[in-house]
Design an enzyme around this catalytic site. Structure first.
Site, mmCIF file in Angstrom:
data_model
loop_
_atom_site.group_PDB
_atom_site.id
_atom_site.type_symbol
_atom_site.label_atom_id
_atom_site.label_comp_id
_atom_site.label_asym_id
_atom_site.label_seq_id
_atom_site.Cartn_x
_atom_site.Cartn_y
_atom_site.Cartn_z
ATOM 1 N N SER A 105 1.116 -1.042 0.484
ATOM 2 C CA SER A 105 0.500 0.266 -0.138
ATOM 3 C C SER A 105 1.046 1.301 0.320
ATOM 4 O O SER A 105 1.904 1.486 -1.172
ATOM 5 C CB SER A 105 -0.760 -0.030 1.381
ATOM 6 O OG SER A 105 -1.911 1.034 1.097
ATOM 7 N N ASP A 155 -9.953 -4.671 -5.117
ATOM 8 C CA ASP A 155 -9.658 -3.537 -3.844
ATOM 9 C C ASP A 155 -10.682 -1.987 -4.575
ATOM 10 O O ASP A 155 -10.479 -1.228 -5.186
ATOM 11 C CB ASP A 155 -7.775 -3.218 -4.506
ATOM 12 C CG ASP A 155 -7.533 -2.335 -4.011
ATOM 13 O OD1 ASP A 155 -7.663 -1.072 -3.033
ATOM 14 O OD2 ASP A 155 -6.213 -2.125 -3.208
ATOM 15 N N HIS A 186 -7.483 -4.880 -0.878
ATOM 16 C CA HIS A 186 -6.601 -4.361 -0.418
ATOM 17 C C HIS A 186 -6.120 -5.052 0.303
ATOM 18 O O HIS A 186 -4.641 -5.402 0.114
ATOM 19 C CB HIS A 186 -6.892 -2.673 0.532
ATOM 20 C CG HIS A 186 -5.896 -2.090 0.419
ATOM 21 N ND1 HIS A 186 -5.377 -1.161 -1.761
ATOM 22 C CD2 HIS A 186 -4.958 -1.339 1.141
ATOM 23 C CE1 HIS A 186 -4.381 -0.811 -0.796
ATOM 24 N NE2 HIS A 186 -4.270 -0.500 0.479
#
Length: 208
Positions: A105, A155, A186
């Site tokens: 991320s 996501d 995610h």
């Protein structure tokens, strides 16, 4: 280390010939977050895991953002330079080769920025749920550098078109990009671990 130093963890290599890993956590993580993942992906590797120096509502990050998915690109560039300096200093201090970044991320986004801004710092990267970090990136030369990009089909944070654009951008620099879209959101899945482990194994085999 100098003022560019990060709070970090370092674990030396358990086996000769394993590529060192630079572990870069997501928003709200710290230097301990990805150690377990690093050991699962490459059990023998040296692990270098810094904590992001930017705070967002008390949560560590590697650079500022203006909103969800909207980055402060001046800060991205500044923080990528700081991280590059830290990695180069850590390599001298701990006697390790150029690492492969494993970023999740926010950590994946700073790793992508580091690849584009300072191509020599990293030997490659595993980018987990990454986005395009810069709207106007420099013309980087990543010829032959191996990159694994793992995206989540569901996501809610990273649009499919954005991850595809990042894969194309990195490919245009000459990098050897493998982009897989997984049936995931995610968060990471077992498939991420398996694919990353197999990929880093192939990178080590080619290096040997």
């Amino acid at each position: 280390m100098t003022e560019s130093a990060f709070i970090h963890r370092f674990e030396p290599a358990a086996s000769v010939g394993s590529t060192p890993l630079l572990l870069l956590h997501g928003t709200g993580g710290d230097e301990n977050d990805l150690l377990g993942l690093g050991k699962m992906i490459s059990p023998g590797s040296a692990l270098l895991s810094p904590r992001g120096r930017v705070l967002e509502h008390g949560m560590p990050r590697f650079f500022r953002r203006l909103a969800e998915g909207v980055f402060d690109e001046d800060d991205v560039r500044r923080r990528a330079r700081e991280l590059g300096d830290f990695v180069n200093e850590a390599r001298k201090r701990y006697g390790i080769a150029a690492p492969v970044a494993v970023g999740f991320s926010n950590g994946a986004n700073i790793a992508a920025a580091l690849l584009l801004l300072q191509p020599d710092v990293l030997a490659g990267a595993i980018l987990l749920r990454a986005m395009v970090p810069l709207s106007d990136p420099p013309a980087a030369d990543l010829a032959g550098k191996p990159i694994l990009l793992l995206s989540g089909q569901a996501d809610p944070i990273v649009p499919a078109g954005n991850s595809a654009k990042l894969a194309a951008l990195l490919s245009q620099t000459g990098a050897r990009v493998t982009h897989r879209v997984l049936p995931a959101g995610h968060q990471l899945s077992q498939a991420d671990v398996t694919l990353a482990r197999d990929w880093i194994g192939s990178v080590d085999a080619k290096a040997a």
